[in-house]
Design a protein around this motif. Structure first.
Motif, PDB file in Angstrom:
ATOM      1  N   LYS A  44       0.824  -1.200   0.000  1.00  0.00           N
ATOM      2  CA  LYS A  44       0.000   0.000   0.000  1.00  0.00           C
ATOM      3  C   LYS A  44       0.862   1.256   0.000  1.00  0.00           C
ATOM      4  CE  LYS A  44      -4.290   1.593   2.095  1.00  0.00           C
ATOM      5  NZ  LYS A  44      -5.057   1.359   0.882  1.00  0.00           N
ATOM      6  N   VAL A  45       0.435   2.248  -0.816  1.00  0.00           N
ATOM      7  CA  VAL A  45       1.165   3.507  -0.961  1.00  0.00           C
ATOM      8  C   VAL A  45       0.530   4.576  -0.080  1.00  0.00           C
ATOM      9  CG1 VAL A  45       1.782   5.335  -2.587  1.00  0.00           C
ATOM     10  CG2 VAL A  45       1.836   2.939  -3.314  1.00  0.00           C
ATOM     11  N   LYS A 181      -9.706  -0.916  -8.395  1.00  0.00           N
ATOM     12  CA  LYS A 181      -9.589  -1.584  -7.092  1.00  0.00           C
ATOM     13  C   LYS A 181      -9.208  -3.042  -7.277  1.00  0.00           C
ATOM     14  CE  LYS A 181     -12.117  -2.889  -2.923  1.00  0.00           C
ATOM     15  NZ  LYS A 181     -13.398  -2.835  -2.179  1.00  0.00           N
ATOM     16  N   LYS A 182      -9.842  -3.713  -8.233  1.00  0.00           N
ATOM     17  CA  LYS A 182      -9.534  -5.111  -8.507  1.00  0.00           C
ATOM     18  C   LYS A 182      -8.055  -5.264  -8.885  1.00  0.00           C
ATOM     19  CE  LYS A 182     -10.674  -8.796 -11.811  1.00  0.00           C
ATOM     20  NZ  LYS A 182      -9.531  -8.664 -12.728  1.00  0.00           N
ATOM     21  N   GLU A 183      -7.577  -4.387  -9.761  1.00  0.00           N
ATOM     22  CA  GLU A 183      -6.179  -4.454 -10.181  1.00  0.00           C
ATOM     23  C   GLU A 183      -5.243  -4.176  -9.005  1.00  0.00           C
ATOM     24  OE1 GLU A 183      -5.826  -1.732 -13.399  1.00  0.00           O
ATOM     25  OE2 GLU A 183      -6.924  -2.995 -14.816  1.00  0.00           O
ATOM     26  N   ALA A 184      -5.642  -3.248  -8.122  1.00  0.00           N
ATOM     27  CA  ALA A 184      -4.816  -2.923  -6.958  1.00  0.00           C
ATOM     28  C   ALA A 184      -4.751  -4.099  -5.998  1.00  0.00           C
ATOM     29  CB  ALA A 184      -5.373  -1.683  -6.254  1.00  0.00           C
ATOM     30  N   ILE A 185      -5.862  -4.801  -5.828  1.00  0.00           N
ATOM     31  CA  ILE A 185      -5.875  -5.993  -4.977  1.00  0.00           C
ATOM     32  C   ILE A 185      -4.952  -7.056  -5.555  1.00  0.00           C
ATOM     33  CG2 ILE A 185      -7.292  -7.928  -4.197  1.00  0.00           C
ATOM     34  CD1 ILE A 185      -9.617  -5.944  -3.899  1.00  0.00           C
ATOM     35  N   GLU A 186      -5.050  -7.271  -6.865  1.00  0.00           N
ATOM     36  CA  GLU A 186      -4.222  -8.289  -7.518  1.00  0.00           C
ATOM     37  C   GLU A 186      -2.741  -7.921  -7.480  1.00  0.00           C
ATOM     38  OE1 GLU A 186      -7.562  -9.899 -10.723  1.00  0.00           O
ATOM     39  OE2 GLU A 186      -6.137  -8.338 -11.309  1.00  0.00           O
ATOM     40  N   ALA A 187      -2.453  -6.602  -7.458  1.00  0.00           N
ATOM     41  CA  ALA A 187      -1.054  -6.153  -7.407  1.00  0.00           C
ATOM     42  C   ALA A 187      -0.531  -6.063  -5.982  1.00  0.00           C
ATOM     43  CB  ALA A 187      -0.921  -4.796  -8.090  1.00  0.00           C
ATOM     44  N   GLY A 188      -1.430  -6.205  -5.010  1.00  0.00           N
ATOM     45  CA  GLY A 188      -1.019  -6.143  -3.615  1.00  0.00           C
ATOM     46  C   GLY A 188      -0.930  -4.753  -3.041  1.00  0.00           C
ATOM     47  N   THR A 189      -1.492  -3.752  -3.735  1.00  0.00           N
ATOM     48  CA  THR A 189      -1.449  -2.381  -3.218  1.00  0.00           C
ATOM     49  C   THR A 189      -2.752  -1.992  -2.521  1.00  0.00           C
ATOM     50  OG1 THR A 189      -2.169  -1.534  -5.372  1.00  0.00           O
ATOM     51  CG2 THR A 189       0.202  -1.605  -4.947  1.00  0.00           C
ATOM     52  N   GLU A 190      -3.730  -2.870  -2.512  1.00  0.00           N
ATOM     53  CA  GLU A 190      -4.988  -2.649  -1.794  1.00  0.00           C
ATOM     54  C   GLU A 190      -5.252  -3.871  -0.930  1.00  0.00           C
ATOM     55  OE1 GLU A 190      -8.687  -0.531  -0.900  1.00  0.00           O
ATOM     56  OE2 GLU A 190      -6.754   0.041  -1.762  1.00  0.00           O
ATOM     57  N   GLU A 191      -5.479  -3.643   0.357  1.00  0.00           N
ATOM     58  CA  GLU A 191      -5.656  -4.751   1.285  1.00  0.00           C
ATOM     59  C   GLU A 191      -7.028  -5.400   1.116  1.00  0.00           C
ATOM     60  OE1 GLU A 191      -4.985  -3.270   5.167  1.00  0.00           O
ATOM     61  OE2 GLU A 191      -2.858  -2.809   4.837  1.00  0.00           O
ATOM     62  N   VAL A 192      -7.078  -6.713   1.351  1.00  0.00           N
ATOM     63  CA  VAL A 192      -8.330  -7.453   1.300  1.00  0.00           C
ATOM     64  C   VAL A 192      -8.190  -8.667   2.206  1.00  0.00           C
ATOM     65  CG1 VAL A 192      -7.651  -8.904  -0.657  1.00  0.00           C
ATOM     66  CG2 VAL A 192     -10.071  -8.436  -0.265  1.00  0.00           C
ATOM     67  N   ASP A 193      -9.299  -9.087   2.755  1.00  0.00           N
ATOM     68  CA  ASP A 193      -9.309 -10.280   3.600  1.00  0.00           C
ATOM     69  C   ASP A 193      -8.933 -11.494   2.747  1.00  0.00           C
ATOM     70  OD1 ASP A 193      -9.779 -12.357   5.302  1.00  0.00           O
ATOM     71  OD2 ASP A 193     -11.865 -11.842   5.752  1.00  0.00           O
ATOM     72  N   ARG A 194      -7.854 -12.144   3.102  1.00  0.00           N
ATOM     73  CA  ARG A 194      -7.364 -13.280   2.308  1.00  0.00           C
ATOM     74  C   ARG A 194      -8.415 -14.386   2.184  1.00  0.00           C
ATOM     75  NH1 ARG A 194      -1.770 -13.809   1.540  1.00  0.00           N
ATOM     76  NH2 ARG A 194      -0.561 -12.067   2.344  1.00  0.00           N
ATOM     77  N   ALA A 195      -9.192 -14.580   3.241  1.00  0.00           N
ATOM     78  CA  ALA A 195     -10.182 -15.653   3.230  1.00  0.00           C
ATOM     79  C   ALA A 195     -11.277 -15.402   2.197  1.00  0.00           C
ATOM     80  CB  ALA A 195     -10.796 -15.816   4.620  1.00  0.00           C
ATOM     81  N   ASN A 196     -11.521 -14.135   1.889  1.00  0.00           N
ATOM     82  CA  ASN A 196     -12.583 -13.772   0.954  1.00  0.00           C
ATOM     83  C   ASN A 196     -12.030 -13.205  -0.351  1.00  0.00           C
ATOM     84  OD1 ASN A 196     -14.635 -14.430   2.845  1.00  0.00           O
ATOM     85  ND2 ASN A 196     -14.303 -12.462   3.874  1.00  0.00           N
ATOM     86  N   TYR A 197     -10.775 -13.508  -0.637  1.00  0.00           N
ATOM     87  CA  TYR A 197     -10.109 -12.915  -1.801  1.00  0.00           C
ATOM     88  C   TYR A 197     -10.840 -13.217  -3.110  1.00  0.00           C
ATOM     89  CZ  TYR A 197      -6.498 -12.017  -5.304  1.00  0.00           C
ATOM     90  OH  TYR A 197      -5.816 -11.568  -6.405  1.00  0.00           O
TER      91      TYR A 197
END
Length: 291
Positions: A44-45, A181-197
């Motif tokens: 995250k930036v 947001k989807k691209e940021a999640i896939e790139a690891g720059t946006e946090e998301v619950d791993r269990a619900n990825y």
């Protein structure tokens, strides 16, 4: 997302959640892409260096406030999607395009914020401000926090009886932001619950499809009833976005219709023309597969 305005109940505006955007809304389904299997580590930036607080006077309640605004000198372009979604390195300025008055709940994209008419302001005071519950004031936003502000802007546009083009443009930008947001999640720059990825990725794709469908519906209605420019776009730009959005939604009949309109135009931007020719070839290949 049961409604593109779901969540506004928490701000005292639950009456807007099930309200329709346009008449005769089209129902279009898109093919789901296979989501990524693993979430990268978060990178995250810190966005504070990209924004500053700009002063505004609300044209609805006439109170002063500050809203996060982009430092244009910090932006570094990183290309553009075929449907003209702009991309930037390390930062997504779309999250800050909506200006929200924290006092009365009036919200709109920057290009529309100060152009509201007195009759429209009255409608906002009656339909938004009366029940509005203020959001926490922040200097930077997550995608989810920014999305709520877009929902408020869309709700305001509906209440003030804004043009179909304005509502459609908001839906388009909301769809683009979910894609980001989807691209940021896939790139690891946006946090998301791993269990619900995987579920999160799938929901983002579904919600983007719903918003693009509404955007396409609104733009087609606006083309029939409004004059150009619309939302800062000339006729060629809007028709191009309609074409590319229709293709993404697998509305091939409309895609082909818009291709026929655009490819006969003189002076078309070379890059846009190349993109259109690629789409034309894709349609030709699809027809071969159906034979």
């Amino acid at each position: 997302m049961s409604s593109i305005l779901s969540g506004l109940k928490d701000l005292g505006l639950g009456n807007l959640e099930q309200k329709g955007l346009f008449d005769d809304e089209a129902k279009t389904q898109a093919v789901k892409k296979e989501p990524e299997q693993q979430q990268p580590e978060s990178k995250k930036v810190d966005e504070h260096e990209y924004v500053f607080g700009k002063s505004h006077t609300c044209p609805v309640c006439f109170k002063d406030f500050k809203a996060p605004t982009i430092r244009q000198s910090k932006l570094r372009p990183a290309g553009m999607d075929k449907d003209l979604r702009p991309k930037f390195k390390n930062f997504d300025p779309m999250k800050y395009d909506v200006i929200l008055c924290p006092h009365c709940g009036y919200a709109a994209l920057g290009r529309f914020f100060h152009t509201i008419t007195p009759p429209q302001a009255k409608l906002v005071r009656e339909g938004i401000s009366r029940n509005f519950k203020p959001l926490p004031e922040k200097e930077v936003f997550t995608y989810d926090e920014a999305f709520v502000r877009y929902q408020l802007a869309l709700g305001n546009a509906m209440v003030k009886k804004g043009r179909n083009s304005e509502k459609a443009y908001l839906c388009l930008k909301m769809a683009w932001m979910l894609r980001s947001k989807k691209e940021a999640i896939e790139a690891g720059t946006e946090e998301v619950d791993r269990a619900n990825y995987l579920q999160t990725i799938e929901e983002l794709e579904q919600d983007e499809t719903e918003l693009l469908t509404n955007a396409l519906d609104g733009f087609m209605t606006a083309r029939q009833n409004e004059t150009f420019p619309m939302c800062g776009m000339d006729e060629v730009t809007l028709d191009y976005i309609v074409c590319m959005t229709a293709m993404r939604l697998e509305n091939y009949e409309l895609t082909n219709q818009m291709l026929n309109v655009l490819l006969v135009r003189s002076g078309l931007n070379p890059q846009l023309k190349d993109n259109l020719l690629e789409v034309k070839e894709e349609l030709r290949n699809l027809k071969k597969e159906d034979v």
